[in-house]
Design a protein around this motif. Sequence first.
Motif, PDB file in Angstrom:
ATOM      1  N   ASN A  41       0.855  -1.184   0.000  1.00  0.00           N
ATOM      2  CA  ASN A  41       0.000   0.000   0.000  1.00  0.00           C
ATOM      3  C   ASN A  41       0.890   1.232   0.000  1.00  0.00           C
ATOM      4  OD1 ASN A  41      -1.535  -2.149   1.987  1.00  0.00           O
ATOM      5  ND2 ASN A  41      -2.919  -1.137   0.567  1.00  0.00           N
TER       6      ASN A  41
ATOM      7  N   GLU B 252      -5.224   3.456  -7.212  1.00  0.00           N
ATOM      8  CA  GLU B 252      -5.925   2.175  -7.140  1.00  0.00           C
ATOM      9  C   GLU B 252      -6.669   2.026  -5.814  1.00  0.00           C
ATOM     10  OE1 GLU B 252      -3.067  -0.880  -7.976  1.00  0.00           O
ATOM     11  OE2 GLU B 252      -3.200  -0.556 -10.151  1.00  0.00           O
ATOM     12  N   GLU B 253      -6.075   2.515  -4.728  1.00  0.00           N
ATOM     13  CA  GLU B 253      -6.768   2.479  -3.439  1.00  0.00           C
ATOM     14  C   GLU B 253      -8.040   3.329  -3.478  1.00  0.00           C
ATOM     15  OE1 GLU B 253      -2.539   2.057  -1.025  1.00  0.00           O
ATOM     16  OE2 GLU B 253      -3.910   3.686  -0.493  1.00  0.00           O
TER      17      GLU B 253
ATOM     18  N   HIS C  36      -9.776   3.979  -6.218  1.00  0.00           N
ATOM     19  CA  HIS C  36     -10.724   3.233  -7.056  1.00  0.00           C
ATOM     20  C   HIS C  36     -11.470   2.191  -6.225  1.00  0.00           C
ATOM     21  CE1 HIS C  36      -8.462   3.990 -11.142  1.00  0.00           C
ATOM     22  NE2 HIS C  36      -8.967   5.091 -10.610  1.00  0.00           N
ATOM     23  N   ALA C  37     -10.724   1.417  -5.435  1.00  0.00           N
ATOM     24  CA  ALA C  37     -11.333   0.351  -4.637  1.00  0.00           C
ATOM     25  C   ALA C  37     -12.313   0.926  -3.615  1.00  0.00           C
ATOM     26  CB  ALA C  37     -10.244  -0.460  -3.942  1.00  0.00           C
ATOM     27  N   CYS C  38     -11.933   2.028  -3.002  1.00  0.00           N
ATOM     28  CA  CYS C  38     -12.804   2.662  -2.009  1.00  0.00           C
ATOM     29  C   CYS C  38     -14.076   3.184  -2.669  1.00  0.00           C
ATOM     30  CB  CYS C  38     -12.030   3.782  -1.326  1.00  0.00           C
ATOM     31  SG  CYS C  38     -12.910   4.545   0.050  1.00  0.00           S
TER      32      CYS C  38
ATOM     33  N   GLN D  79     -16.506   0.289  -3.615  1.00  0.00           N
ATOM     34  CA  GLN D  79     -17.219  -0.294  -2.480  1.00  0.00           C
ATOM     35  C   GLN D  79     -18.216   0.679  -1.850  1.00  0.00           C
ATOM     36  OE1 GLN D  79     -14.515  -3.177  -0.086  1.00  0.00           O
ATOM     37  NE2 GLN D  79     -13.129  -1.733  -1.126  1.00  0.00           N
TER      38      GLN D  79
END
Length: 372
Positions: free
Chosen positions: A13, A341-342, A344-346, A349
């Motif tokens: 991360n 990318e973090e 995007h993931a957040c 969701q």
Amino acid sequence: MHSQARIPNGIHNAIDYERLAPQAMDAGRHAYVAGGCGWDATLAANRAAFGRWSIVPRLLRDVRGGHTRLMLGGQQLAHPFLLAPVAHQRLAHPDAEIATARAAEATATCLVASTLSSVPLEAIAQAGGSAAPRWFQLYLQPERAHTLALLARAEGAGYQAIVLTLDASIQLPSRSALAAGFAMPADCTPANLAGFPPAPASALPPGASRIFQGAMRHAPTWDDLAWLLAATRLPVWVKGVLSPQDARQLQGAGVAGIVVSNHGGRSLDGAPASLAQLPAVRAAVGSSYPLLLDGGIRSGQDAFKALALGADAVLIGRLQMYALAAAGALGVAHMLTLLVEELHACMAQAGCAALADITPGALLPCPPAAAA
């Protein structure tokens, strides 16, 4: 001390670059970069503020067309992360801002180059190419002719905005950096100021204050801001805003946008966290005025919270230096890729397909016991 051009082991991360930084930097340099000022109370507050909010997951949202594109100051950006104007980058790596500029180009990231950069602003611009916007952070100089020279150089080198820092007229050292015996190395002298003679020292009369009549002698005023706005054709942003009243006055003065910031905890120890002031500043300037958040961002989740509370984009400061120290340009580019990318993931969701979908309703305040 610096690493070879490879991604270090154990980086999963973006925040992992902070964990590895002590291994990549001399202890004194790391203490200076990692520290704030005084007892580092504001530095700690910047990080703690993010822990006071949780993100609400949403179900059955179609985010297959999701993206993080935005318009900022009339320029399209691929994502809402900017590289903050961090001074003295040779502290972290011999290639200094040249490496950072290459990382910005590779990741289509807006780089804000510091007046106090280790290499000239023209070299930074050349290394950054034309794939991403670049802005120039300005400290007003004691002599207006020197400020005009910096503006002319920035305009000539293709910088597209000026970011005027106003909260650093006095910077007290961090006790942690003092304890480490840190002194600024000779090779970190600001390259952009090389041709400017230092302001002549003047003896203070008996009873005068070293702060009011000394350090603040050349501190900017509203008249100086008005002069600057008339002196450049570039849009001028102001960095270092925590007061809603100041924000409204800056907006009325014609400033292009504001950076909510406490200088990474390096200015007034005891100032509020940038994130804590963000909602009030957003309320003061309205929903459409450009607003950035600087201070404490370590993850895509942190960025999501800042965007939900009113920021259009966020600045990355210390993580930039940690990644630079660990792996040069490759490290900075990798760190930015991880942050995107973090985010995007957040967003996925939380059911947000675009940045405009990230609203205050996506967050819940944490109970006090959970905020530690």
